[in-house]
Design an enzyme around this catalytic site. Structure first.
Site, PDB file in Angstrom:
ATOM      1  N   HIS A  37       6.870 -31.220 -31.284  1.00  0.00           N
ATOM      2  CA  HIS A  37       7.875 -30.827 -30.847  1.00  0.00           C
ATOM      3  C   HIS A  37       9.201 -30.755 -32.374  1.00  0.00           C
ATOM      4  O   HIS A  37       9.609 -30.242 -32.027  1.00  0.00           O
ATOM      5  CB  HIS A  37       8.638 -31.900 -30.132  1.00  0.00           C
ATOM      6  N   GLY A 147       7.826 -23.296 -28.341  1.00  0.00           N
ATOM      7  CA  GLY A 147       6.071 -23.427 -28.827  1.00  0.00           C
ATOM      8  C   GLY A 147       5.127 -22.976 -27.686  1.00  0.00           C
ATOM      9  O   GLY A 147       5.200 -22.366 -27.155  1.00  0.00           O
ATOM     10  N   SER A 185      -0.159 -33.355 -27.909  1.00  0.00           N
ATOM     11  CA  SER A 185       0.590 -32.571 -26.365  1.00  0.00           C
ATOM     12  C   SER A 185       0.941 -34.108 -25.782  1.00  0.00           C
ATOM     13  O   SER A 185       0.157 -35.335 -26.159  1.00  0.00           O
ATOM     14  CB  SER A 185      -1.086 -32.302 -24.923  1.00  0.00           C
ATOM     15  N   SER A 186       2.203 -34.283 -24.609  1.00  0.00           N
ATOM     16  CA  SER A 186       2.620 -35.872 -24.925  1.00  0.00           C
ATOM     17  C   SER A 186       1.382 -36.374 -23.719  1.00  0.00           C
ATOM     18  O   SER A 186       0.618 -37.364 -23.578  1.00  0.00           O
ATOM     19  CB  SER A 186       3.966 -35.092 -23.570  1.00  0.00           C
TER      20      SER A 186
HETATM   21  P1  AMP Z   1       7.063 -30.501 -23.743  1.00  0.00           P
HETATM   22  O1  AMP Z   1       7.680 -31.043 -23.496  1.00  0.00           O
HETATM   23  O2  AMP Z   1       5.596 -30.015 -23.255  1.00  0.00           O
HETATM   24  O3  AMP Z   1       7.260 -29.209 -22.155  1.00  0.00           O
HETATM   25  O4  AMP Z   1       7.068 -29.142 -25.303  1.00  0.00           O
HETATM   26  C1  AMP Z   1       7.909 -29.100 -24.699  1.00  0.00           C
HETATM   27  C2  AMP Z   1       8.400 -27.684 -26.681  1.00  0.00           C
HETATM   28  O5  AMP Z   1       7.035 -28.106 -27.264  1.00  0.00           O
HETATM   29  C3  AMP Z   1       7.439 -26.699 -25.899  1.00  0.00           C
HETATM   30  O6  AMP Z   1       8.170 -25.453 -26.092  1.00  0.00           O
HETATM   31  C4  AMP Z   1       6.507 -26.840 -25.829  1.00  0.00           C
HETATM   32  O7  AMP Z   1       5.167 -25.301 -26.301  1.00  0.00           O
HETATM   33  C5  AMP Z   1       5.833 -27.003 -27.271  1.00  0.00           C
HETATM   34  N1  AMP Z   1       5.568 -27.570 -27.808  1.00  0.00           N
HETATM   35  C6  AMP Z   1       4.277 -28.520 -27.196  1.00  0.00           C
HETATM   36  N2  AMP Z   1       3.138 -28.831 -28.211  1.00  0.00           N
HETATM   37  C7  AMP Z   1       2.842 -27.846 -28.697  1.00  0.00           C
HETATM   38  C8  AMP Z   1       1.930 -28.250 -30.140  1.00  0.00           C
HETATM   39  N3  AMP Z   1       1.079 -28.973 -30.198  1.00  0.00           N
HETATM   40  N4  AMP Z   1       3.014 -27.331 -30.958  1.00  0.00           N
HETATM   41  C9  AMP Z   1       3.406 -26.688 -31.057  1.00  0.00           C
HETATM   42  N5  AMP Z   1       4.904 -27.070 -29.709  1.00  0.00           N
HETATM   43  C10 AMP Z   1       3.829 -27.715 -28.954  1.00  0.00           C
END
Ligand code: AMP
Length: 284
Positions: A37, A147, A185-186
């Protein structure tokens, strides 16, 4: 750093920012921030004056029986990390604020949402496009950064933005990985030490597939079979393995100049995804 929870307050704030000629960069997230993020914040900082991050665990993109309730949340920690990375405003609405009683509208992108993650998570992308459309209307950003970790999601959002003539630019940033290759990843928080070890098969199988393609393998099915053999078993079940056209997401029989290799698996109960975009003829 400001924290805003109300839609009207956020809209008033962005109206002021726009009137002052500020360029707004936006990063939508579900929080429980990690380096993936934060890399998006840095990407946005180079392209905008004011960085707004949303933190909203969007119920509409979780299916029945998925992990909405237990999705990790830690707003206090997120505030510290977001501010340190250069976020100016966090927009953190409640579910009631975003979806009040009487909410009836869905924004839906066709075809590319029916394959890969869309097949195993029906309705997921409708939840994503609907919330992003709302967030874009509330935050009114000039650019929004997503991402590549969620490759299909960023393609779906780009398609929505193009089809609905939204006046903003979508930027896609590279996948951030742990030192051993695991895509951040969360949801990695759910993994036991043993499961985390098994999860490494995902990124390893993608690297091996890339090596095979670089050696000349062009058969989509052969690449899928090799990944399946590498990943499956010992507590890991495969949701899908896709060797696909990066724009249509249709499976490719013969690999051409560009190919997307994407995998989704369950390690125990945790669903993990990873992907690799490969150019077979770089520089040509
Ligand atoms: P999320 O909180 O999982 O919905 O992710 C929010 C944003 O962060 C999205 O655009 C994801 O693609 C990006 N994102 C999550 N994990 C990664 C990662 N390991 N590398 C790059 N971007 C990420």
């Amino acid at each position: 750093m400001e924290i805003i929870t109300g839609i009207t307050s956020m809209q008033n704030r962005t109206r002021e920012l726009r009137a002052a000629g500020r360029r707004i960069g936006f990063i939508p997230t579900m929080g429980y921030l990690h380096e993936g993020h934060l890399s998006l914040v840095r990407e946005a900082r180079g392209r905008a004056d004011v960085i707004i991050m949303s933190i909203f665990v969007n119920p509409a993109q979780f299916g029945p029986g998925e992990d909405f309730e237990r999705y990790p949340r830690d707003m206090e920690r997120d505030k510290i990390l977001a501010e340190a990375a250069g976020t100016d405003i966090i927009f953190a609405p409640s579910a009631e604020e975003m979806y009040p009683r009487g909410f009836l509208t869905t924004v839906s992108v066709d075809r590319i949402t029916r394959v890969m993650c869309g097949k195993s998570r029906p309705g997921h992308f409708d939840g994503v496009t609907t919330v992003c459309m709302k967030l874009f209307q509330i935050v009114r950003p000039h650019i929004a950064v997503f991402g590549r970790k969620d490759y299909q999601q960023s393609l779906v959002i780009r398609t929505m933005v193009k089809d609905l003539d939204l006046d903003l630019e979508i930027i896609t940033a590279p996948i951030v990985r742990e030192a051993d290759g695991l895509a951040m990843s969360s949801r990695n928080k759910y993994l036991s030490a043993d499961e985390r070890e098994r999860a490494l098969r995902l990124s390893a199988s993608l690297r091996e597939a890339e090596a095979a393609i670089r050696r000349g393998e062009r058969r989509g099915e052969a690449v899928v079979a090799a990944i399946r053999k590498r990943i499956e078993g010992h507590g890991v079940t495969i949701d899908y393995i896709a060797v696909s056209d990066p724009l249509t997401l249709e499976p490719v029989a013969v690999i051409g100049d560009h190919v997307l290799i994407a995998v989704a698996v369950y390690v125990g109960k945790t669903r993990l995804i990873d992907n690799l975009l490969i150019e077979t003829n770089p520089g040509e």
